[in-house]
Design an enzyme around this catalytic site. Structure first.
Site, PDB file in Angstrom:
ATOM      1  N   GLY A  15       4.826  -0.903   2.699  1.00  0.00           N
ATOM      2  CA  GLY A  15       6.361  -0.299   2.303  1.00  0.00           C
ATOM      3  C   GLY A  15       7.368  -1.358   2.665  1.00  0.00           C
ATOM      4  N   ARG A  76       0.810  -1.027  -3.219  1.00  0.00           N
ATOM      5  CA  ARG A  76      -0.529  -0.707  -2.672  1.00  0.00           C
ATOM      6  C   ARG A  76      -1.584  -1.193  -3.517  1.00  0.00           C
ATOM      7  NH1 ARG A  76       1.274   1.131   2.474  1.00  0.00           N
ATOM      8  NH2 ARG A  76       3.259   2.317   2.164  1.00  0.00           N
ATOM      9  N   THR A 130       7.902  -4.109   8.844  1.00  0.00           N
ATOM     10  CA  THR A 130       7.757  -2.677   8.820  1.00  0.00           C
ATOM     11  C   THR A 130       8.874  -2.017   9.601  1.00  0.00           C
ATOM     12  OG1 THR A 130       6.308  -0.745   9.433  1.00  0.00           O
ATOM     13  CG2 THR A 130       5.961  -2.730  10.589  1.00  0.00           C
ATOM     14  N   ASP A 132       8.748   0.764  11.268  1.00  0.00           N
ATOM     15  CA  ASP A 132       8.154   1.682  11.979  1.00  0.00           C
ATOM     16  C   ASP A 132       7.960   0.896  13.531  1.00  0.00           C
ATOM     17  OD1 ASP A 132       7.821   3.873  10.396  1.00  0.00           O
ATOM     18  OD2 ASP A 132       5.805   3.296  10.045  1.00  0.00           O
ATOM     19  N   ASP A 134       5.837  -0.919  14.954  1.00  0.00           N
ATOM     20  CA  ASP A 134       4.409  -0.515  15.502  1.00  0.00           C
ATOM     21  C   ASP A 134       3.337  -1.525  15.627  1.00  0.00           C
ATOM     22  OD1 ASP A 134       4.015  -0.608  12.845  1.00  0.00           O
ATOM     23  OD2 ASP A 134       3.189   1.626  12.696  1.00  0.00           O
ATOM     24  N   ARG A 176       4.951   7.640  11.472  1.00  0.00           N
ATOM     25  CA  ARG A 176       3.607   8.479  11.603  1.00  0.00           C
ATOM     26  C   ARG A 176       2.865   8.383  12.821  1.00  0.00           C
ATOM     27  NH1 ARG A 176       1.140   6.124   7.559  1.00  0.00           N
ATOM     28  NH2 ARG A 176      -0.117   4.552   8.738  1.00  0.00           N
TER      29      ARG A 176
END
Length: 328
Positions: A15, A76, A130, A132, A134, A176
């Site tokens: 991403g 991807r 990213t 996120d 994470d 997620r």
């Protein structure tokens, strides 16, 4: 003995995240400053397989600091997960005598880089890109700050219409496996409640919280839903709550890929520049199979193995408590 890294390539994978271009710029110009030949790989690992590798100079990265997304594009690539695809990628790098690779991305990107480096011995450095937030080993990942600000701006606008119509909004944000985006934006936007992957909040408790707001004459309520929470997406949660709590006119907004875009914040421009600069310097000094990350206010190395598999990061206790205390 330190490797004599002469030719360095950079790619972005997975991403996209705001600040990637600032990082690419820093990588290219730092490498050139040190006398290295620099290359950009188009469309991530797919570009390695397709031999879509282009020489880059200092002017190749002019006027990109303010741009969202990534000028190198991203994709991807299932073929890179196979031995045959990796072998093609390695041969393409070898043909150009590229002996250093910097990858910008998240856990999927690092997983591929780790396997690639172990299999072929190429010197690899990872940069955490990213929204996120994470990855272990960096307090902030590239793009996270911009995404937080983008979400807050959207929620502020939603709050205006929610107040005007006495509405209850469920707003779904990305995350997620990590509730970082949801927790921070809940605090910053004054949300009444937040649902996170890391912490279970029962629907009964959520309804009790919303009812408390009604009892104290709140004109609207906003619930932030992290996409990875146990109850599913915002639409499913809204339906479940609506059946038992119909005081408000209930609406759902899924912010989706809006969160990935936009001009990077000042923080992400500086972070991207610091990480890119350090990635090149560490590669030249002999580091490999490492991630550069921000810890405290210093750039430090963490092994790709640890960045991927260490899970001792936890959401801040004070922020979790604040979601209850400040939303009364």
């Amino acid at each position: 003995m330190e490797p004599n890294i002469k030719n360095i390539a950079v790619l972005t994978s997975g991403g996209d995240a705001p600040g990637m271009n600032a990082c690419i710029r820093a990588i290219i110009r730092t490498g050139i400053y040190h006398g290295r030949s620099m290359f950009g790989v188009m469309q991530g690992y797919q570009g390695l397989i397709d031999n879509n590798i282009i020489p880059m100079d200092a002017r190749s990265v002019s006027n990109i600091l303010h741009m969202g997304g990534t000028i190198l594009k991203t994709a991807r690539c299932m073929a890179f997960k196979e031995d045959a695809g990796m072998e093609i990628a390695f041969k393409n790098l070898k043909a150009r005598e590229i002996d250093g690779l910097i990858v910008i991305g998240g856990d999927g990107t690092f997983t591929g880089a780790k396997r690639f480096g172990e299999k072929y011995g190429i010197n690899v450095i990872g940069v955490p890109g990213t929204i996120d937030n994470d990855l272990y080993g960096s307090d902030f990942t590239l793009g996270y700050d911009t995404a937080v600000n983008t979400i807050i701006e959207a929620i502020d606008k939603i709050r205006d219409t929610a107040d005007s119509h006495d509405r209850l909004f469920f707003i779904e944000v990305m995350g997620r496996d990590s509730g970082c985006l949801a927790l921070r934006t809940a605090i910053a936007s004054g949300a009444e409640a937040v649902l996170l992957p890391e912490k279970e909040t029962s629907l009964k408790d959520l309804i009790t919280k919303l009812q408390s707001g009604v009892n104290t004459k709140k004109s609207s309520s906003i619930v932030i839903v992290s996409e990875g929470n146990k109850y599913g997406g915002a639409y499913d949660i809204a339906k479940s709550v609506k059946r038992k709590f119909d005081h408000y006119d209930t609406k759902v907004t899924i912010l989706g890929h809006l969160q990935r875009g936009g001009s990077p914040s000042g923080f992400d421009r500086i972070l991207g520049s610091r990480l890119g600069y350090s990635a090149v310097n560490e590669l030249i000094k002999g580091a490999s199979m490492q991630m550069v990350g921000l810890r405290g206010n210093e750039i430090k190395l963490t092994s790709l193995e640890e960045a991927l598999h260490a899970h001792n990061y936890k959401l801040e206790d004070d922020l979790l408590e604040m979601t209850h205390v400040l939303s009364i």
